[in-house]
Design a protein around this motif. Structure first.
Motif, PDB file in Angstrom:
ATOM      1  N   ALA A   1       0.830  -1.194   0.000  1.00 40.56           N
ATOM      2  CA  ALA A   1       0.000   0.000   0.000  1.00 40.56           C
ATOM      3  C   ALA A   1       0.864   1.244   0.000  1.00 40.56           C
ATOM      4  O   ALA A   1       1.894   1.297   0.677  1.00 40.56           O
ATOM      5  CB  ALA A   1      -0.919   0.012   1.227  1.00 40.56           C
TER       6      ALA A   1
ATOM      7  N   GLY B   1      -3.937   0.442  -3.044  1.00 40.09           N
ATOM      8  CA  GLY B   1      -3.552  -0.925  -2.727  1.00 40.09           C
ATOM      9  C   GLY B   1      -3.120  -1.672  -3.972  1.00 40.09           C
ATOM     10  O   GLY B   1      -3.854  -1.720  -4.969  1.00 40.09           O
TER      11      GLY B   1
ATOM     12  N   CYS C   1      -6.869  -1.831  -5.412  1.00 39.96           N
ATOM     13  CA  CYS C   1      -7.956  -0.884  -5.128  1.00 39.96           C
ATOM     14  C   CYS C   1      -7.388   0.480  -4.768  1.00 39.96           C
ATOM     15  O   CYS C   1      -6.215   0.619  -4.402  1.00 39.96           O
ATOM     16  CB  CYS C   1      -8.865  -1.390  -4.014  1.00 39.96           C
ATOM     17  N   ASP C   2      -8.236   1.490  -4.893  1.00 36.79           N
ATOM     18  CA  ASP C   2      -7.974   2.840  -4.398  1.00 36.79           C
ATOM     19  C   ASP C   2      -9.071   3.173  -3.390  1.00 36.79           C
ATOM     20  O   ASP C   2     -10.251   2.975  -3.683  1.00 36.79           O
ATOM     21  CB  ASP C   2      -8.063   3.867  -5.539  1.00 36.79           C
ATOM     22  N   ARG C   3      -8.683   3.689  -2.238  1.00 36.79           N
ATOM     23  CA  ARG C   3      -9.703   4.016  -1.238  1.00 36.79           C
ATOM     24  C   ARG C   3      -9.208   5.117  -0.316  1.00 36.79           C
ATOM     25  O   ARG C   3      -8.020   5.308  -0.114  1.00 36.79           O
ATOM     26  CB  ARG C   3     -10.021   2.786  -0.376  1.00 36.79           C
TER      27      ARG C   3
ATOM     28  N   LEU D   1      -9.409   6.052   3.678  1.00 38.99           N
ATOM     29  CA  LEU D   1      -9.692   5.442   4.973  1.00 38.99           C
ATOM     30  C   LEU D   1      -9.502   6.486   6.072  1.00 38.99           C
ATOM     31  O   LEU D   1      -8.615   7.346   5.974  1.00 38.99           O
ATOM     32  CB  LEU D   1      -8.752   4.257   5.236  1.00 38.99           C
TER      33      LEU D   1
ATOM     34  N   TRP E   1      -4.858  -0.373   6.866  1.00 37.55           N
ATOM     35  CA  TRP E   1      -5.288  -0.692   5.500  1.00 37.55           C
ATOM     36  C   TRP E   1      -5.460  -2.186   5.285  1.00 37.55           C
ATOM     37  O   TRP E   1      -6.307  -2.605   4.477  1.00 37.55           O
ATOM     38  CB  TRP E   1      -4.295  -0.129   4.480  1.00 37.55           C
TER      39      TRP E   1
ATOM     40  N   LEU F   1      -9.041  -2.513   3.876  1.00 36.94           N
ATOM     41  CA  LEU F   1      -9.123  -2.802   2.446  1.00 36.94           C
ATOM     42  C   LEU F   1      -9.270  -4.293   2.150  1.00 36.94           C
ATOM     43  O   LEU F   1      -9.206  -4.694   0.988  1.00 36.94           O
ATOM     44  CB  LEU F   1      -7.872  -2.279   1.730  1.00 36.94           C
TER      45      LEU F   1
ATOM     46  N   ASP G   1     -12.028  -4.877  -0.321  1.00 38.69           N
ATOM     47  CA  ASP G   1     -11.771  -4.236  -1.613  1.00 38.69           C
ATOM     48  C   ASP G   1     -10.649  -4.916  -2.374  1.00 38.69           C
ATOM     49  O   ASP G   1     -10.582  -4.795  -3.596  1.00 38.69           O
ATOM     50  CB  ASP G   1     -11.417  -2.761  -1.384  1.00 38.69           C
ATOM     51  N   MET G   2      -9.763  -5.607  -1.678  1.00 40.36           N
ATOM     52  CA  MET G   2      -8.644  -6.270  -2.346  1.00 40.36           C
ATOM     53  C   MET G   2      -8.907  -7.756  -2.568  1.00 40.36           C
ATOM     54  O   MET G   2      -7.976  -8.532  -2.830  1.00 40.36           O
ATOM     55  CB  MET G   2      -7.343  -6.052  -1.563  1.00 40.36           C
TER      56      MET G   2
END
Length: 424
Positions: A217, A231, A402-404, A406, A412, A416, A419-420
């Motif tokens: 990350a 990520g 992923c992009d996020r 937080l 993360w 994540l 999402d990952m």
């Protein structure tokens, strides 16, 4: 920095080299399906891992990939006639099927069975997601087919392309897994100080080893707005996956969750094929033709940007058409195309590959250091008769980038996790 001998181990990829043997333990992309668009069509020259090969699609649609030179007098089979389930050398008419077996020697006596003892080196192929894959290692060690999430998506949820890059494969790979350079090389609006990667130019990198490689990350502190986290997945031996939070429409960025990445396949020690992919992160949102066109154009791979042979019009011979006025007033590099910016930097490093004994690495290079360690580990494993990390496709089938954003204080790796994880 690397020791000279380790640098050479990683960069050289010929058949008898340590890294060449590592690549030959995985299925790798050989060419795009569009390059062999029809049965009995024209054969294609292919160079992979330092070997000259020829590919053809036979009458039944089966793809053959084999030694480029006829075993009779070493004429190049690119000139061959693709007909009736075989490729026939135009020098003396010898014909080979997709396994490399000679099936006809018309300049020999009709009673001769000589053809049965003649066979070219050939490699198995597998076609999926618009790519023709091959395995170039020992037959008894051949792993199952890859099973990445982007291979399982429907065709209208995914786009693949490829481009040629004139540099050693490791230079290209390391550019791909480097995250902090996006604040500089890919800053295409230097006036916008509120852009995510302009607000925080020194992301904190964290790496977690996995059975397929590692996930990592880039954590950017946006103060009161929390953390912006990209990520990534590094999948052995040479694939990167990342989040792509935005889409391109008429040159403007809009939110459109997707996952993108590259696979780097060495042509030889000085050249590399870059296979690019992007796919929708949402099972309910397919791609449109407009999205694909805008995306490829933004990355410098639009229909007007690529020459025959998948070579970029902007290249070292014309200094990548750098515009110094644009560099002064609009973008950090003055070079159009996100990947073109990468190529300009990577292709003009030392040739035939970087002298990594002279490097000064910092905390921003954590992922690069981890990749080098893992690749050297793979060399040791293969030399010891073991299967290298990630050669079992089941280990990487459930991952994505992923992009996020937080909130501060949320790890993360936990925030994540969903999402990952693959959705297709």
């Amino acid at each position: 920095m690397l020791k000279k001998e380790d640098n050479e181990k990683l960069c050289l990829i010929g058949p008898e080299t340590p890294m060449g043997q590592v690549f030959r333990r995985y299925w790798i992309p050989a060419l795009l399906s569009e390059e062999l668009s029809e049965p009995d069509g024209a054969p294609v020259k292919v160079r992979l891992l330092g070997e000259d090969l020829v590919a053809f699609r036979d009458t039944n649609g089966t793809v053959g990939l084999m030694d480029a030179y006829c075993p009779h007098r070493r004429a190049h089979l690119f000139w061959g006639r693709n007909e009736e389930c075989g490729l026939r050398c135009v020098y003396h008419g010898w014909k080979f099927d997709t396994t490399g077996q000679c099936v006809d020697t018309p300049n020999e006596p009709a009673t001769s069975d000589f053809k049965h003892s003649v066979k070219l080196t050939s490699y198995p192929t597998w076609e999926k997601a618009g790519i023709i894959w091959t395995y170039m290692g020992p037959k008894e060690l051949q792993p199952d087919y890859p099973d990445y999430e982007w291979l399982r998506t429907p065709d209208n949820y995914r786009h693949v392309s490829k481009t040629y890059e004139h540099c050693n494969w490791l230079q290209a790979l390391e550019g791909g897994i480097d995250t902090s350079h996006s604040s500089f090389a890919h800053n295409n609006n230097i006036a916008d100080k509120n852009a995510l990667r302009s607000r925080s130019t020194a992301p904190k990198l964290e790496v977690v080893k996995t059975p397929y490689g590692f996930k990592y990350a880039g954590i950017r502190d946006l103060k009161e707005d929390g953390n912006y986290i990209r990520g990534y997945q590094f999948i052995m031996p040479a694939q990167q996956m990342r989040g792509a939070m935005t889409r391109w429409t008429d040159g403007k960025r809009e939110e459109f969750p997707s996952i993108a990445g590259h696979l780097w396949v060495p042509i030889d020690d000085s050249n590399v094929w870059v296979f690019n992919f992007i796919y929708s992160a949402d099972v309910e949102i397919p791609f449109t033709k407009e999205f694909v066109l805008d995306h490829e154009t933004a990355f410098g791979r639009g229909s007007e940007d690529v020459l025959p042979g998948y070579r970029l019009k902007r290249n070292a011979s014309n200094d990548f058409l750098i515009d110094r006025e644009v560099q002064r007033t609009q973008t950090f590099t003055g070079i159009a195309g996100i990947n073109t910016q990468d190529y300009a930097l990577q292709e003009t490093m030392e040739q035939p590959f970087c002298d990594r004994t002279k490097e000064k690495l910092g905390t921003a290079d954590t992922a690069i250091i981890a990749a080098r360690q893992m690749l050297l580990e793979a060399i040791r494993d293969v030399e010891a008769g073991k299967m290298p990390r990630g050669s079992d496709p089941s280990t990487s089938r459930s991952v994505r980038g992923c992009d996020r954003f937080l909130p501060k204080g949320v790890d993360w790796k936990e925030g994540l996790m969903e999402d990952m994880s693959a959705k297709f």
